[in-house]
Design a protein around this motif. Structure first.
Motif, PDB file in Angstrom:
ATOM      1  N   VAL A 192       0.802  -1.225   0.000  1.00  0.00           N
ATOM      2  CA  VAL A 192       0.000   0.000   0.000  1.00  0.00           C
ATOM      3  C   VAL A 192       0.839   1.282   0.000  1.00  0.00           C
ATOM      4  O   VAL A 192       0.617   2.181  -0.815  1.00  0.00           O
ATOM      5  N   VAL A 193       1.783   1.411   0.932  1.00  0.00           N
ATOM      6  CA  VAL A 193       2.401   2.714   1.237  1.00  0.00           C
ATOM      7  C   VAL A 193       3.505   3.016   0.220  1.00  0.00           C
ATOM      8  O   VAL A 193       4.699   2.996   0.536  1.00  0.00           O
ATOM      9  N   GLN A 194       3.091   3.328  -1.006  1.00  0.00           N
ATOM     10  CA  GLN A 194       4.044   3.494  -2.105  1.00  0.00           C
ATOM     11  C   GLN A 194       5.041   4.622  -1.844  1.00  0.00           C
ATOM     12  O   GLN A 194       6.239   4.483  -2.102  1.00  0.00           O
ATOM     13  N   VAL A 195       4.565   5.763  -1.368  1.00  0.00           N
ATOM     14  CA  VAL A 195       5.442   6.927  -1.219  1.00  0.00           C
ATOM     15  C   VAL A 195       6.120   6.982   0.142  1.00  0.00           C
ATOM     16  O   VAL A 195       6.857   7.930   0.440  1.00  0.00           O
ATOM     17  N   GLY A 196       5.887   5.981   0.979  1.00  0.00           N
ATOM     18  CA  GLY A 196       6.502   5.934   2.294  1.00  0.00           C
ATOM     19  C   GLY A 196       5.632   6.566   3.370  1.00  0.00           C
ATOM     20  O   GLY A 196       4.664   7.274   3.095  1.00  0.00           O
ATOM     21  N   HIS A 197       5.999   6.269   4.604  1.00  0.00           N
ATOM     22  CA  HIS A 197       5.266   6.769   5.768  1.00  0.00           C
ATOM     23  C   HIS A 197       5.666   8.204   6.094  1.00  0.00           C
ATOM     24  O   HIS A 197       6.746   8.663   5.734  1.00  0.00           O
ATOM     25  N   GLY A 198       4.765   8.898   6.804  1.00  0.00           N
ATOM     26  CA  GLY A 198       5.103  10.191   7.378  1.00  0.00           C
ATOM     27  C   GLY A 198       5.106  11.359   6.417  1.00  0.00           C
ATOM     28  O   GLY A 198       5.765  12.376   6.681  1.00  0.00           O
TER      29      GLY A 198
ATOM     30  N   ILE B 271      -3.095  -4.563  -6.300  1.00  0.00           N
ATOM     31  CA  ILE B 271      -1.716  -4.523  -5.817  1.00  0.00           C
ATOM     32  C   ILE B 271      -0.761  -3.941  -6.857  1.00  0.00           C
ATOM     33  O   ILE B 271       0.138  -3.171  -6.523  1.00  0.00           O
ATOM     34  N   THR B 272      -0.945  -4.285  -8.135  1.00  0.00           N
ATOM     35  CA  THR B 272       0.091  -3.973  -9.130  1.00  0.00           C
ATOM     36  C   THR B 272       0.018  -2.573  -9.716  1.00  0.00           C
ATOM     37  O   THR B 272       0.906  -2.178 -10.476  1.00  0.00           O
ATOM     38  N   SER B 273      -1.001  -1.786  -9.375  1.00  0.00           N
ATOM     39  CA  SER B 273      -1.087  -0.433  -9.924  1.00  0.00           C
ATOM     40  C   SER B 273      -0.274   0.550  -9.100  1.00  0.00           C
ATOM     41  O   SER B 273       0.274   0.210  -8.049  1.00  0.00           O
ATOM     42  N   PHE B 274      -0.201   1.771  -9.598  1.00  0.00           N
ATOM     43  CA  PHE B 274       0.448   2.892  -8.918  1.00  0.00           C
ATOM     44  C   PHE B 274       1.909   2.592  -8.569  1.00  0.00           C
ATOM     45  O   PHE B 274       2.337   2.679  -7.429  1.00  0.00           O
ATOM     46  N   GLY B 275       2.643   2.216  -9.619  1.00  0.00           N
ATOM     47  CA  GLY B 275       4.088   2.113  -9.531  1.00  0.00           C
ATOM     48  C   GLY B 275       4.652   0.827  -8.992  1.00  0.00           C
ATOM     49  O   GLY B 275       5.871   0.641  -9.020  1.00  0.00           O
ATOM     50  N   ARG B 276       3.823  -0.078  -8.511  1.00  0.00           N
ATOM     51  CA  ARG B 276       4.362  -1.298  -7.901  1.00  0.00           C
ATOM     52  C   ARG B 276       5.209  -2.105  -8.902  1.00  0.00           C
ATOM     53  O   ARG B 276       6.232  -2.687  -8.537  1.00  0.00           O
TER      54      ARG B 276
ATOM     55  N   GLU C 106       8.451  13.306  -7.900  1.00  0.00           N
ATOM     56  CA  GLU C 106       9.654  12.573  -7.505  1.00  0.00           C
ATOM     57  C   GLU C 106      10.036  11.471  -8.496  1.00  0.00           C
ATOM     58  O   GLU C 106      11.023  10.764  -8.273  1.00  0.00           O
ATOM     59  N   GLY C 107       9.253  11.312  -9.561  1.00  0.00           N
ATOM     60  CA  GLY C 107       9.596  10.324 -10.586  1.00  0.00           C
ATOM     61  C   GLY C 107       9.620   8.896 -10.072  1.00  0.00           C
ATOM     62  O   GLY C 107      10.511   8.113 -10.425  1.00  0.00           O
ATOM     63  N   LEU C 108       8.645   8.526  -9.241  1.00  0.00           N
ATOM     64  CA  LEU C 108       8.675   7.215  -8.600  1.00  0.00           C
ATOM     65  C   LEU C 108       8.515   6.071  -9.601  1.00  0.00           C
ATOM     66  O   LEU C 108       9.113   5.004  -9.421  1.00  0.00           O
ATOM     67  N   ASN C 109       7.731   6.275 -10.647  1.00  0.00           N
ATOM     68  CA  ASN C 109       7.587   5.198 -11.630  1.00  0.00           C
ATOM     69  C   ASN C 109       8.915   4.919 -12.326  1.00  0.00           C
ATOM     70  O   ASN C 109       9.309   3.755 -12.493  1.00  0.00           O
ATOM     71  N   ASP C 110       9.613   5.981 -12.726  1.00  0.00           N
ATOM     72  CA  ASP C 110      10.928   5.798 -13.347  1.00  0.00           C
ATOM     73  C   ASP C 110      11.911   5.175 -12.363  1.00  0.00           C
ATOM     74  O   ASP C 110      12.753   4.350 -12.752  1.00  0.00           O
ATOM     75  N   HIS C 111      11.810   5.564 -11.102  1.00  0.00           N
ATOM     76  CA  HIS C 111      12.698   4.999 -10.079  1.00  0.00           C
ATOM     77  C   HIS C 111      12.503   3.491  -9.972  1.00  0.00           C
ATOM     78  O   HIS C 111      13.484   2.732  -9.927  1.00  0.00           O
TER      79      HIS C 111
ATOM     80  N   GLY D 176       9.166 -12.345  -9.535  1.00  0.00           N
ATOM     81  CA  GLY D 176       8.338 -11.159  -9.389  1.00  0.00           C
ATOM     82  C   GLY D 176       8.683 -10.139 -10.448  1.00  0.00           C
ATOM     83  O   GLY D 176       9.266 -10.455 -11.490  1.00  0.00           O
ATOM     84  N   ALA D 177       8.334  -8.881 -10.164  1.00  0.00           N
ATOM     85  CA  ALA D 177       8.600  -7.788 -11.089  1.00  0.00           C
ATOM     86  C   ALA D 177       8.522  -6.484 -10.313  1.00  0.00           C
ATOM     87  O   ALA D 177       7.881  -6.405  -9.263  1.00  0.00           O
ATOM     88  N   GLY D 178       9.167  -5.451 -10.845  1.00  0.00           N
ATOM     89  CA  GLY D 178       9.123  -4.143 -10.202  1.00  0.00           C
ATOM     90  C   GLY D 178       9.664  -4.206  -8.786  1.00  0.00           C
ATOM     91  O   GLY D 178      10.766  -4.683  -8.542  1.00  0.00           O
ATOM     92  N   PHE D 179       8.867  -3.704  -7.836  1.00  0.00           N
ATOM     93  CA  PHE D 179       9.202  -3.796  -6.412  1.00  0.00           C
ATOM     94  C   PHE D 179       8.243  -4.775  -5.738  1.00  0.00           C
ATOM     95  O   PHE D 179       7.650  -4.495  -4.697  1.00  0.00           O
ATOM     96  N   PHE D 180       8.112  -5.972  -6.335  1.00  0.00           N
ATOM     97  CA  PHE D 180       7.121  -6.957  -5.887  1.00  0.00           C
ATOM     98  C   PHE D 180       7.697  -8.347  -6.131  1.00  0.00           C
ATOM     99  O   PHE D 180       7.694  -8.828  -7.269  1.00  0.00           O
ATOM    100  N   TYR D 181       8.213  -8.989  -5.046  1.00  0.00           N
ATOM    101  CA  TYR D 181       8.917 -10.256  -5.207  1.00  0.00           C
ATOM    102  C   TYR D 181       8.489 -11.302  -4.199  1.00  0.00           C
ATOM    103  O   TYR D 181       8.116 -10.990  -3.064  1.00  0.00           O
ATOM    104  N   GLY D 182       8.545 -12.546  -4.650  1.00  0.00           N
ATOM    105  CA  GLY D 182       8.294 -13.690  -3.806  1.00  0.00           C
ATOM    106  C   GLY D 182       9.514 -14.596  -3.782  1.00  0.00           C
ATOM    107  O   GLY D 182      10.181 -14.790  -4.808  1.00  0.00           O
ATOM    108  N   ILE D 183       9.819 -15.137  -2.622  1.00  0.00           N
ATOM    109  CA  ILE D 183      10.940 -16.067  -2.434  1.00  0.00           C
ATOM    110  C   ILE D 183      10.332 -17.391  -2.001  1.00  0.00           C
ATOM    111  O   ILE D 183       9.820 -17.514  -0.885  1.00  0.00           O
ATOM    112  N   GLU D 184      10.356 -18.391  -2.892  1.00  0.00           N
ATOM    113  CA  GLU D 184       9.753 -19.682  -2.551  1.00  0.00           C
ATOM    114  C   GLU D 184      10.762 -20.554  -1.806  1.00  0.00           C
ATOM    115  O   GLU D 184      11.919 -20.706  -2.225  1.00  0.00           O
ATOM    116  N   LEU D 185      10.303 -21.133  -0.705  1.00  0.00           N
ATOM    117  CA  LEU D 185      11.133 -21.992   0.133  1.00  0.00           C
ATOM    118  C   LEU D 185      10.841 -23.454  -0.185  1.00  0.00           C
ATOM    119  O   LEU D 185       9.678 -23.836  -0.367  1.00  0.00           O
TER     120      LEU D 185
END
Length: 479
Positions: free
Chosen positions: A81-87, A283-288, A364-369, A395-404
């Motif tokens: 959820v918190v794409q741009v960070g807290h605070g 989940i995958t919209s707004f820059g994720r 802040e160009g978050l999508n490009d980041h 995964g992709a972007g800033f969205f990853y899974g690590i399978e054990l």
């Protein structure tokens, strides 16, 4: 999060409610938490484990703090959820300013400026002719709205038997009765059956668990998985199927990206059978993944997008169903209307916060980041593949899974008891103790999921990898 049944948590802090009750005691006695085993918070003498409720009190950037002052990396952006960070002060200020001007007014035959502005802005971001925005208060409601729209659209256009939907195995689409029917997780549904009829499941796009003869050919696997959708439509009857609901990257099960050619083939299938393609982008919209909508990242055109979460970065609740002009056309005539809505859909304060949040994205160009840093994030997490427990990083972007896995050579997974012992008996609390808030999940095969705020970079990637490495190395001793 899930607590370790073998460890007693430290006593909570002495923070109290206005009534003078310890926060942890009031939480135990009055707060009904979501997807939570409450037995662990009961006193040992009553059959519980005596754990204090973990209480998060503050956030700043990519970090959060609990009521004892302990600091954690928010590796899940709250809940994707918190794409741009807290605070972010300006988001709080946008909410306060709007609340002073117009705290509430519904969208039932009336409009207010912030909903209008936000609808126009979302339509501008959305691909193709997705120009009609129906606001909800969250993602599950957006999915519910999309299924209802699909049913009514076909009734209005002379195809009243088209009402069924197809989605994927282990996919999560929400908790309302309709959205829960679309969800492909048996354990999430069994207590609430019978559900809304007409929802059918096809295989997902987990390449790691693909049929053995397809694991080395991603495009062939994508074609195989997409063709199962055509097969399901044919089996049910094309004149009965209204929509296919797919996440661009499937969340539940551990971040399954689409194989090459998959969505291109799905689009062909939907066009052939006159079936709507719904991209569930809660989940995958707004820059994720990189763009405002992951449909753009993966190059396909949906008929409907459902979204929520990152639209406000969680600073106020909102969701939306974004539909094509074609789907809205029947509603422009005569007495026809969509008999559906929510009291708080498109809430003025939430809409104002969403606009301010999107301003941050652009400034802040978050999508490009995300697009530029995603390969480095993946490469950093890939270092964990040298550990015996780690079978796959995906995964992709800033969205990853690590399978054990139990055995890397054979890809053997854990049985139910082993998974319980590994995830709930050790990993959930160990990760939290290591200062990393993320998800240890077994709705499918056991995975650790990461979806941090979009503002982090290599220093934080390395920190996350280091903490994961320490916990996963120790986990070997708890099998």
């Amino acid at each position: 999060m899930t607590l370790n049944p073998n460890d007693v948590w430290e006593p909570s802090s002495d923070q109290r409610t206005p009534k003078g009750t310890l926060l942890s005691d009031a939480a135990r006695d009055h707060l009904w938490m979501h997807f939570t085993r409450h037995s662990v918070f009961e006193e040992p003498g009553t059959g519980g484990l005596g754990h204090a409720v973990p209480i998060i009190t503050r956030g700043d950037g990519w970090k959060v703090w609990d009521d004892r002052g302990n600091e954690y990396i928010d590796g899940l952006a709250g809940l994707f959820v918190v794409q741009v960070g807290h605070g972010r002060e300006e988001l709080a200020e946008a909410a306060a300013k709007q609340a002073r001007e117009l705290a509430f007014f519904p969208l039932w035959s009336y409009a207010h400026p912030k909903a209008i502005e936000l609808a126009e802005r979302l339509a501008g971001y959305a691909p193709g002719d997705l120009n009609r925005v129906f606001f909800t208060t969250g993602g599950g409601e957006a999915v519910e709205s999309a299924w209802k729209l699909a049913k009514q659209y076909f009734k209005l256009t002379g195809k009243p038997t088209k009402h069924k939907v197809i989605s994927r195995s282990v996919a999560y689409h929400g908790t309302p009765q309709g959205a829960l029917s679309i969800t492909g997780i048996p354990g999430a549904k069994e207590m609430f059956e019978p559900l809304v009829p007409g929802a059918f499941k096809v295989p997902n796009t987990n390449l790691y668990r693909a049929p053995e003869h397809l694991r080395e050919d991603e495009k062939a696997f994508g074609r195989w998985a997409a063709d199962r959708i055509a097969e399901a439509i044919e089996f049910e009857g094309p004149d009965t199927v209204a929509a296919v609901f797919l996440e661009p990257v499937q969340n539940s099960g551990g971040c399954f990206p689409p194989p090459a050619g998959y969505f291109e083939r799905v689009r062909e299938i939907c066009d052939e059978y006159d079936v709507l393609l719904v991209a569930d982008e809660v989940i995958t919209s707004f820059g994720r993944i990189g763009s405002m909508f992951a449909s753009i990242d993966f190059g396909f055109q949906p008929d409907i997008i459902t979204c929520a979460k990152g639209m406000t970065s969680g600073y106020s609740p909102i969701g939306a169903m974004i539909a094509s002009d074609r789907l809205f056309e029947p509603f422009k005539k005569g007495t026809t209307y969509f008999p559906h809505g929510y009291t708080f859909g498109g809430h003025p304060v939430s809409a104002a916060v969403a606009l301010a949040n999107l301003d941050i994205f652009e400034r802040e160009g978050l999508n490009d980041h995300v697009r530029s840093e995603a390969p480095a994030f993946k490469a950093t997490l890939d270092r964990l593949l040298d550990l015996p427990l780690v079978g796959d990083v995906r995964g992709a972007g800033f969205f990853y899974g690590i399978e054990l896995v139990k055995d890397k050579q054979t890809r053997q997974t854990f049985d139910e008891a082993e998974s319980e012992r590994l995830l709930r008996g050790f990993l959930s609390k160990a990760l939290f103790d290591a200062g990393l808030y993320c998800r240890a999940d077994d709705r499918g095969d056991p995975v650790i999921q990461l979806a941090p705020p979009l503002i982090i970079g290599q220093e934080q990637f390395d920190d996350i990898e280091s903490r994961l490495r320490g916990v996963l190395t120790e986990a070997e001793n708890h099998l």
